[in-house]
Design an enzyme around this catalytic site. Structure first.
Site, PDB file in Angstrom:
ATOM      1  CD  GLU A  45      -1.013   0.660   3.668  1.00  0.00           C
ATOM      2  OE1 GLU A  45      -1.383   1.851   3.564  1.00  0.00           O
ATOM      3  OE2 GLU A  45      -1.258  -0.055   4.654  1.00  0.00           O
ATOM      4  CE  LYS A 107      -7.003   6.846   5.671  1.00  0.00           C
ATOM      5  NZ  LYS A 107      -7.292   7.054   7.100  1.00  0.00           N
ATOM      6  CB  VAL A 127      -5.742  -2.121   3.979  1.00  0.00           C
ATOM      7  CG1 VAL A 127      -6.139  -3.589   3.827  1.00  0.00           C
ATOM      8  CG2 VAL A 127      -4.456  -2.006   4.795  1.00  0.00           C
ATOM      9  CG  ASP A 159     -14.145   5.906  12.212  1.00  0.00           C
ATOM     10  OD1 ASP A 159     -14.000   5.184  11.198  1.00  0.00           O
ATOM     11  OD2 ASP A 159     -13.367   6.828  12.509  1.00  0.00           O
ATOM     12  CB  SER A 161     -11.210   0.689   8.724  1.00  0.00           C
ATOM     13  OG  SER A 161     -10.509   0.718   7.499  1.00  0.00           O
ATOM     14  CB  ALA A 162     -13.689   1.237   3.762  1.00  0.00           C
ATOM     15  CG  ASP A 163      -8.507  -0.970   5.673  1.00  0.00           C
ATOM     16  OD1 ASP A 163      -8.720  -0.290   4.644  1.00  0.00           O
ATOM     17  OD2 ASP A 163      -7.536  -0.771   6.441  1.00  0.00           O
ATOM     18  CE  LYS A 180       0.738   0.846  14.188  1.00  0.00           C
ATOM     19  NZ  LYS A 180       0.958   1.844  13.153  1.00  0.00           N
TER      20      LYS A 180
HETATM   21  N1  PSU Z   1      -3.287   1.214  10.573  1.00  0.00           N
HETATM   22  C1  PSU Z   1      -1.984   1.345  10.882  1.00  0.00           C
HETATM   23  N2  PSU Z   1      -1.202   2.047  10.045  1.00  0.00           N
HETATM   24  C2  PSU Z   1      -1.680   2.618   8.898  1.00  0.00           C
HETATM   25  C3  PSU Z   1      -3.051   2.464   8.586  1.00  0.00           C
HETATM   26  C4  PSU Z   1      -3.806   1.753   9.450  1.00  0.00           C
HETATM   27  O1  PSU Z   1      -1.546   0.837  11.902  1.00  0.00           O
HETATM   28  O2  PSU Z   1      -0.940   3.261   8.155  1.00  0.00           O
HETATM   29  C5  PSU Z   1      -3.579   3.045   7.297  1.00  0.00           C
HETATM   30  C6  PSU Z   1      -3.766   1.929   6.256  1.00  0.00           C
HETATM   31  O3  PSU Z   1      -3.572   2.469   4.961  1.00  0.00           O
HETATM   32  C7  PSU Z   1      -5.224   1.556   6.452  1.00  0.00           C
HETATM   33  C8  PSU Z   1      -5.843   2.912   6.727  1.00  0.00           C
HETATM   34  O4  PSU Z   1      -5.803   0.919   5.343  1.00  0.00           O
HETATM   35  O5  PSU Z   1      -4.878   3.589   7.528  1.00  0.00           O
HETATM   36  C9  PSU Z   1      -7.168   2.798   7.435  1.00  0.00           C
HETATM   37  O6  PSU Z   1      -7.727   4.065   7.554  1.00  0.00           O
HETATM   38  P1  PSU Z   1      -9.294   4.228   7.921  1.00  0.00           P
HETATM   39  O7  PSU Z   1      -9.411   3.790   9.355  1.00  0.00           O
HETATM   40  O8  PSU Z   1      -9.568   5.667   7.718  1.00  0.00           O
HETATM   41  O9  PSU Z   1     -10.040   3.328   6.985  1.00  0.00           O
HETATM   42 MN    MN Z   2     -12.876   5.627   9.422  1.00  0.00          MN
END
Ligand code: PSU
Ligand code: MN
Length: 328
Positions: A45, A107, A127, A159, A161-163, A180
């Site tokens: 990524e 992002k 991701v 909230d 994540s879309a991951d 984390k």
């Molecule tokens: N978690 C980490 N380090 C990161 C990310 C997540 O420990 O760098 C990054 C990754 O690119 C992940 C994104 O896909 O943040 C998730 O962001 P969000 O929660 O906004 O979907």
């Molecule tokens: Mn989010």
């Protein structure tokens, strides 16, 4: 701990193949050739480059990670969006550019792809979007540090994540060092279960890791000691045409783990600051990671340990990733 190139497994391809690639894709000749001959390619990524670290460490780390992949006999494919194109594999020039503009790159998760591409913006992939683009290019395995998840307080903020939803709908195996504890780890594991995502720790026991530390205190549904077993489960996932993703968590070795208590204090402080400053949504993860890095750097010992840990984790995940690489 380095594994030899002979341990790079290939996973026979049945249902997994590249989509007809649109003109929007710029794939380096090396990666294109490797995909065509079903050789091992590892997707990476780019949000970690643009939003994870300052320049020039971000470019140095990205190159170090790519080198580890090469040493293991696979081809790295860092993915980013530049000038209206999807880049599968960055050149020295494009990586340098992305590293320099840093957070000026947008992002880019699933919902952002269409806008970033159609407006010719620079986009760093999360991701979720890396999975989408790797899958389109025909790359079934992807390595990163930590995946996104359910944020603490999600019962109020929603909230998530879309991951996690991407993992439920895109058949790419994501190798990482866990989640984390800036996130709500048990809720993240629950959502992964709901999304039908196979979660496997690669290691001696079924502890789910928390990136900085080998044990989050929560169990992984599965664990395998031999990466070949991980490769076999990816193969089965493809054979069944599940169309869902998989998470392989590689714990940091205890000897390299950051001091859990000081990391936790930094995380708690960073979260309190995020709430006090009204930081929500896509800004939250980069904000927390930046503050944690700053807070732990205050104590030089903890800081160097943290940086070292981060670099090592990337290396370890790449190595294991190579282990379970790829499609035939
Ligand atoms: N978690 C980490 N380090 C990161 C990310 C997540 O420990 O760098 C990054 C990754 O690119 C992940 C994104 O896909 O943040 C998730 O962001 P969000 O929660 O906004 O979907
Ligand atoms: Mn989010």
């Amino acid at each position: 701990m380095l594994l030899t190139a002979s341990r790079v497994f290939t996973i026979s391809k049945r249902s997994f193949h590249a989509y007809p690639i649109a003109k929007k894709f710029v794939i380096t000749p090396e990666i294109k050739a490797a995909i065509d001959r079903k050789g091992p390619v590892v997707a990476l990524e780019s949000t970690i480059i643009s939003h994870g670290m300052p320049y020039p460490q971000n470019v140095e780390t990205a190159k170090a990670v790519e080198n580890i992949i090469r040493e293991q006999g696979a081809i790295p494919a860092t993915i980013a969006l530049l000038d209206g194109k999807v880049h599968i594999g960055l050149t020295d020039e494009t990586l340098e550019h992305l590293g320099k503009i840093g957070p000026k790159a947008q992002k880019t998760s699933r919902r952002d792809l269409s806008v970033v591409l159609s407006q010719n913006k620079a986009g760093a992939t999360t991701v979720a979007s890396t999975m989408i683009l790797a899958r389109a290019a025909g790359i079934p395995v992807f390595v990163t540090g930590g995946i996104g998840g359910v944020h603490r307080g999600a019962e109020q903020s929603f909230d998530i994540s879309a991951d996690l939803t991407e993992l439920g709908r895109t058949p790419v195996a994501v190798v990482c060092a866990g989640v984390k504890s800036i996130l709500d780890i048990p809720k993240t594991l629950e959502v992964l279960e709901t999304q039908g995502v196979t979660v496997t720790t690669i290691g001696k026991d079924n502890k789910f890791p928390a990136f900085y530390t080998p044990d989050s205190g929560f169990k992984s549904p599965y664990h395998v000691e031999d990466p070949l077993d991980a490769a076999k489960s990816i193969y089965a996932n493809h054979e069944l045409e599940m169309n869902s993703g998989m998470v392989f968590a590689v714990p940091i070795p205890s000897a390299s783990a950051a001091d859990a208590a000081s990391i936790q204090r930094a995380i708690d402080t960073a979260i309190a600051e995020a709430r006090a400053n009204n930081v929500y949504g896509k800004e939250e993860t980069p904000f927390l990671l930046k503050r944690i890095s700053e807070l732990t750097k205050g104590k030089s010992l903890a800081a160097s340990k943290l940086d070292l840990t981060f670099a090592m984790l990337l290396k370890l995940t790449e190595i294991h990733m190579l282990d379970i690489a790829l499609v035939k």
